[in-house]
Design an enzyme around this catalytic site. Structure first.
Site, PDB file in Angstrom:
ATOM      1  N   GLU A  14      13.388  -9.987 -13.111  1.00 51.21           N
ATOM      2  CA  GLU A  14      13.926  -9.732 -14.451  1.00 51.21           C
ATOM      3  C   GLU A  14      15.353 -10.239 -14.597  1.00 51.21           C
ATOM      4  OE1 GLU A  14      14.906  -6.202 -11.869  1.00 51.21           O
ATOM      5  OE2 GLU A  14      13.193  -7.542 -12.176  1.00 51.21           O
TER       6      GLU A  14
ATOM      7  N   CYS B 193      17.505 -14.872   2.139  1.00 52.61           N
ATOM      8  CA  CYS B 193      16.868 -14.030   3.155  1.00 52.61           C
ATOM      9  C   CYS B 193      17.015 -14.644   4.541  1.00 52.61           C
ATOM     10  CB  CYS B 193      15.398 -13.811   2.820  1.00 52.61           C
ATOM     11  SG  CYS B 193      14.416 -15.320   2.769  1.00 52.61           S
TER      12      CYS B 193
END
Length: 607
Positions: free
Chosen positions: A286, A391
């Site tokens: 989002e 990551c």
């Protein structure tokens, strides 16, 4: 019934944003109108169906117009609420930093609403709740993303479910051609995609191009799915008996994406899934949904049929709906450990196949014989690139022996890095994604200081001229960190390099292996023997030898482990194809009709 032709979306792609929605509707629906039939433009349909006619067996994917109308109408039927189609008009972009056009409108504009993609049509959500998509460098509202309603979510799943039978039976050569065209369109629109990512996510334009390119490599790999999806065959397993296995698509699959790679992670997911013959529900982050919407339109332009790829937006409720829906067979997720374990547990309880890639604390082990310049450059790039929001960021470095000389050089070079808005040509790193993220990063830095670490370089108070409201943190280096400190145990996810010291090679390996995460680790050395020992002894799933970010190319798989991954099958490569397919084994025998019947257990022994 209201018929609305869907606009060709070249206008929004040319400006690096997503399709504008119906901001000031002039057409209202009567209370008894509960059906909206949406027809794509004939030009768009012709492009998308041209590839289908090229199938080797002349399979026709184009249904009759009456069938299309009936199916789409059924998909978009929602009692009491209509899915609002996009009005075919182009709205001027709100801010100059979002456009590649030299002229900008002086009219004040409301931020556009990000549409859902349902059954091949971009439709405006009827939700009453929207989230602002904010440029992290300026705090300007780029757009508003909806919290998709339950009815809209069900319509998207229904569209995917109904598209599956025809798509799974489409020749694999045709599905490959769609991917070939898709990768071509991504290349043509890479600059616009990169601008959108930089605007919504904050990373530099160069890094945004890398984001797209690493995803593009997965699309290219999917172009060879005919080879990747092959089964196995063994003749004469018994007298006159042959056995073979085939890999078949699962059905409706879903992907839940993080904010840090708005293009790469969606491209890890849906190209592999749909080329295997599945249909897909994509939920972008989002915080930066624009790239996913652009990619979806490019995929449809490449020939992906209506309903094969759908997009729904939202947060917790949308995620839970994906986990709970009985028609969704598999869920792919990348994000935090909290969200990842929730999704893994909830979806697995519903019998779904799950791959959940989560947090990390990647270590770089530096031996005294490492090349100084190459190692320093690698540590800076892997630790501070993308403002540390990867990551596979190399957030922790373990020096064997003397650390001070290395740390002094690191600080000197880190000070030279340019922190500014990602769209600036000389930017080395941009802002972090949100004010909340900045606050968390600063808290973890301070916790390190409070626990006894030495702050060699503090980037918390940086002010970027012209972008004073931005979520900027400069390169930060903590020294003397120990394994019991919160700044070491937690994934910081910011431009913070944590420095540790070990007295021996074995001690350094022990420190790394005791960490709960297992995404990746790297060693910097000139010794082949040391590198081999590191490769053998380290428990992380991805190892770099003088390579700071060892993310494999897509013909291998992304293989994080320990607390960094939950599931049995990893992303892309062979494991990715296995994840999105299931095995069917066939045993066949052709012989003369027997004259007698045996009720004994069949064996390979001749009767």
């Amino acid at each position: 019934m209201v018929r609305v032709k869907q606009k060709n979306l070249e206008s929004y792609r040319s400006n690096g944003t997503y399709p504008p929605t119906w901001r000031n509707p002039t057409t209202s629906f009567a209370p008894d109108q509960h059906r909206v039939s949406i027809h794509s433009s004939l030009k768009s349909k012709t492009k998308r169906r041209r590839l289908y006619k090229e199938a080797d067996d002349n399979t026709k994917l184009r249904s009759s117009s009456s069938t299309t109308t009936t199916t789409t109408t059924m998909l978009l039927r929602i009692s009491g609420n209509n899915l609002r189609p996009l009005r075919p008009q182009f709205l001027a972009l709100r801010s100059s930093w979002l456009s590649t056009s030299p002229e900008q409108s002086t009219q004040p504009q409301m931020p556009p609403r990000v549409p859902n993609l349902i059954g091949g049509s971009f439709v405006e959500s009827q939700s009453s709740s929207f989230i602002d998509v904010i440029n992290p460098a300026t705090q300007e509202v780029v757009s508003k993303v909806p919290l998709t309603t339950n009815e809209e979510f069900k319509a998207a799943v229904s569209a995917a479910k109904q598209a599956f039978p025809l798509w799974r039976n489409t020749p694999i050569t045709t599905r490959q051609r769609v991917m070939l065209k898709f990768q071509e369109l991504i290349r043509k629109n890479m600059d616009k995609l990169a601008m959108n990512i930089t605007t919504e996510q904050g990373k530099t334009l160069k890094d945004s191009h890398g984001d797209i390119f690493r995803g593009l490599e997965v699309v290219e790999h999917a172009c060879g799915m005919a080879t990747l999806q092959m089964g196995e065959y063994l003749p004469n397993v018994s007298n006159g008996v042959d056995t073979y296995s085939i890999r078949e698509p699962l059905g409706v699959c879903a992907g839940i994406c993080p904010f840090n790679f708005p293009a790469m992670i969606p491209l890890w997911m849906f190209p592999v899934a749909v080329t295997c013959g599945n249909t897909f529900i994509l939920k972008p982050s989002e915080k930066d949904p624009g790239a996913s919407v652009i990619l979806a339109e490019l995929a449809m332009e490449a020939g992906l049929p209506d309903g094969v790829l759908n997009i729904v937006h939202g947060t917790n409720d949308t995620v839970n709906a994906i986990c709970d829906d009985e028609d969704i067979r598999a869920v792919s997720f990348v994000g935090s450990n909290t969200a990842g374990m929730h999704i893994y547990a909830r979806a697995a309880a519903k019998g779904k196949r799950i791959q959940s890639n989560m947090g990390a604390k990647n270590h770089g082990l530096v031996l005294p014989d490492a090349n100084i310049d190459a190692t320093l450059n690698a540590l800076l790039a892997a630790g501070f690139g993308a403002a540390g929001q990867r990551c596979m960021a190399l957030s922790t470095v373990v020096f064997v022996g003397d650390a001070k000389s290395w740390e002094d050089k690191l600080v000197e070079r880190a000070k030279a890095l340019k922190v500014t808005c990602g769209s600036e040509p000389d930017a080395d790193l941009g802002p972090v994604i949100s004010k909340q993220a900045k606050e968390r990063i600063c808290r973890l830095i301070q916790s390190g200081v409070d626990d006894g670490a030495k702050l060699l370089l503090d980037g918390r108070d940086i002010v970027v001229p012209g972008y004073e409201k931005g979520n900027f943190i400069g390169p930060t280096i903590l020294s003397g960190v120990t394994p019991d400190m919160e700044c070491y145990k937690e994934e910081i996810f910011g431009p913070v390099l944590v420095c540790m010291q070990a007295n021996s090679f074995d001690e350094a390996i022990s420190i790394i292996n005791k960490n709960k995460y297992g995404n990746g680790a790297a060693i910097f050395t000139s010794s082949g023997a040391a590198a081999r020992k590191f490769q053998m002894d380290i428990e992380a799933g991805q190892i770099g030898i003088n390579v700071p970010i060892p993310v494999p190319l897509p013909f291998f798989s992304f293989t994080g482990n320990k607390a960094s991954f939950a599931g049995d099958l990893n992303f892309y490569g062979k494991a990715g194809v296995d994840f999105f397919t299931q095995i069917k084994t066939v045993t066949q025998q052709w012989k003369d009709i027997p004259t007698s019947v045996s009720l004994a257990m069949p064996t390979s022994q001749k009767q």
